[in-house]
Design an enzyme around this catalytic site. Structure first.
Site, PDB file in Angstrom:
ATOM      1  N   TRP A 124      -0.097   4.197  -2.083  1.00  0.00           N
ATOM      2  CA  TRP A 124      -0.046   2.955  -1.321  1.00  0.00           C
ATOM      3  C   TRP A 124       1.382   2.642  -0.901  1.00  0.00           C
ATOM      4  CZ3 TRP A 124       2.563  -1.634  -2.098  1.00  0.00           C
ATOM      5  CH2 TRP A 124       2.164  -2.723  -1.341  1.00  0.00           C
ATOM      6  N   HIS A 125       2.346   3.017  -1.744  1.00  0.00           N
ATOM      7  CA  HIS A 125       3.738   2.677  -1.464  1.00  0.00           C
ATOM      8  C   HIS A 125       4.338   3.513  -0.340  1.00  0.00           C
ATOM      9  CE1 HIS A 125       3.605   0.519  -5.320  1.00  0.00           C
ATOM     10  NE2 HIS A 125       4.635  -0.158  -4.848  1.00  0.00           N
ATOM     11  N   GLY A 126       3.783   4.662  -0.061  1.00  0.00           N
ATOM     12  CA  GLY A 126       4.353   5.443   1.025  1.00  0.00           C
ATOM     13  C   GLY A 126       3.759   6.823   1.152  1.00  0.00           C
TER      14      GLY A 126
ATOM     15  N   PHE B 235       6.631  -0.726   3.152  1.00  0.00           N
ATOM     16  CA  PHE B 235       5.356  -0.379   2.519  1.00  0.00           C
ATOM     17  C   PHE B 235       4.201  -1.155   3.132  1.00  0.00           C
ATOM     18  CE2 PHE B 235       8.398   0.109  -1.233  1.00  0.00           C
ATOM     19  CZ  PHE B 235       8.670   1.407  -0.905  1.00  0.00           C
TER      20      PHE B 235
END
Length: 481
Positions: free
Chosen positions: A324-326, A481
């Site tokens: 989800w963060h990248g 993000f």
């Protein structure tokens, strides 16, 4: 528009005065906040206002369809329509190039060569956050936790309320929508409390995060040029950069919302005072962790099954959180590392041992608590290397040089003397956070000081430090993000 910008310093008072002095009804207040929120987002890139509006209308419409669907099958069809389109947009803007290049690399490993077709796309700021806002809303309707909202303005404000729009916290309709629908009256004490939390958030961002960032950027740019001890210092600086940056944003967001009579979900609860990784994740980015718990971990079976199911679900949660963060393998490894850290606690049923803040009601922790906090912080810092590195080779090179013979030498680089000043700020910051760890935010207790001159002296001191030690205006890390 950045919270730490001159533009926001003008924008916020104007909206505040219009909100409390000009608007006369709840509907007018909500319309004003909605217009202000779209203006706030449009200052970044007005072209993506369409995407925000489309996502909002999609979930508003599908929410009504799910609630009114005659059969369970119809409900599922509308739910999956929302999930597919929402995650489709998110996947296209955020993950398309990652999947294409990863597929090309995998194919090349078996002797085939392809030229991946990548796209130069701009990642819409906040898309991960407002997408999760909308998804939680339709999930809750599908599970009959809430009724679909019929007032489009109120729902649109829930999705796009400007303090949380671009970097959270990730709100729930069960928490925020009732506040949007209820009459709000001006409360002086809430205003002061909100301004106080904004001030502390700005201190975190400008003094802790931005001051640390200059050394993080220097050290991570070429790890082979620095000693192992300097690389350790670089990781510590990054730990405080990302904490000061993101929790600072959350403090400003919560304080700003409170100016308008709205309470947002708490997003941080002194995570670096955690005694194990499980406690850390209950205190770090709380709104995201709880989102994954409620909408992914529990539907997968949570901890109700056997050991294999608990292990599987834990790894899924952490790996998805990392992704989800990248769109980078470094984030997936970061998530996997945290899952590995979590395993001993899970397998020994000790993952809920530390539910209360450390040393509650005491001045100092015990030696055992201190050791546990330092160990947890060390493990967290090691994982942060992958979070900060630009790719896997960069992360591995950093670790390799960090554990060289120079690990036990004194850190040294050309701006080490300036870095000592930043370390003193971090030390001061830790002391204040420790003293205020049982409060919603570290300096909340100042509001209870009876002597007015002490309160104002504290505020002026923080403002003076912010003004005198501010650097070039820097964006917030979590905008990416």
């Amino acid at each position: 528009m950045l919270f730490n910008s001159f533009a926001f310093a003008l924008f916020l008072p104007v909206v505040f005065l219009l909100y409390w002095r000009v608007t006369k009804t709840l509907q007018q207040q909500n319309i004003l906040l909605l217009i202000a929120s779209y203006f706030f987002y449009g200052c970044w890139d007005w072209r993506f206002l369409f995407l925000l509006a489309f996502s909002t209308f999609l979930d508003f419409f599908t929410g009504l369809k799910i609630m009114n669907a005659p059969t369970r099958r119809n409900k599922q069809l509308w739910l999956w329509l929302s999930i597919t389109i929402n995650l489709g947009f998110l996947g296209f803007f955020k993950y398309y190039n990652f999947f294409v290049t990863s597929f090309a690399e995998a194919i090349s490993n078996v002797g085939l060569h392809v030229n991946p077709w990548t796209l130069s796309v701009i990642l819409p700021v906040g898309i991960s956050f407002y997408t999760f806002h909308g998804l939680s809303y339709v999930f809750d309707i599908y599970r009959d936790r809430i009724k679909a909202e019929r007032n489009f303005v109120e729902y649109a404000l829930f999705v796009s309320f400007f303090p949380l729009l671009v970097a959270g916290p990730i709100e729930r309709a069960t928490h925020l929508l009732p506040q949007i629908k209820e009459s709000r009256k001006f409360d002086y004490s809430k205003m002061v409390d909100g301004l106080r939390q904004i001030l502390w958030g700005l201190f975190k961002k400008i003094i802790i995060a931005d001051q640390s960032a200059q050394y993080v950027n220097l050290i991570f740019s070429d790890p082979s040029s620095f000693s192992g001890s300097t690389l350790v210092l670089g990781v510590i600086f990054f730990a405080f950069q990302i904490y000061g940056d993101f929790s600072g944003y959350s403090d400003i967001a919560l304080g700003t919302a409170r100016l308008f009579g709205i309470e947002l979900l708490r997003n941080f609860a002194y995570p670096y005072f955690s005694r194990d990784i499980a406690e850390f994740w209950r205190r770090w980015h709380i709104s995201l962790s709880s989102w994954f718990r409620d909408y992914l971990y529990i539907p997968l079976g949570g901890s109700k099954g056997g050991t294999w199911m608990k292990v599987r679900n834990t790894f899924i949660i952490f790996l998805v959180s990392g992704f989800w963060h990248g769109a980078n393998w470094t984030f997936i490894v970061w998530g996997g590392l945290n899952a590995i850290y979590f395993m001993p606690l899970l397998l020994t049923n000790k993952n809920r041992d530390n539910l209360q803040i450390v040393a509650a009601g005491k001045t100092f922790p015990t030696l055992k608590e201190l050791f546990s906090m330092l160990l947890t912080f060390g493990l967290t810092c090691f994982a942060w290397i992958f979070f900060r590195a630009k790719d896997m080779s960069h992360a591995l090179a950093y670790i390799k040089h960090m554990f060289s013979r120079s690990l036990f030498s004194a850190p040294n680089f050309y701006s080490i003397n300036d870095a000592k000043k930043t370390l003193l700020f971090i030390l001061f910051f830790l002391i204040v956070e420790w003293m205020g760890r049982e409060q919603p935010y570290a300096i909340a207790r100042i509001g209870g000081v009876k002597r007015r001159y002490i309160r104002w002296l504290s505020y002026y001191a923080i403002i003076w430090v912010i003004i005198n030690y501010s650097t070039k205006e820097q964006t917030f890390i979590y905008f990416q993000f």
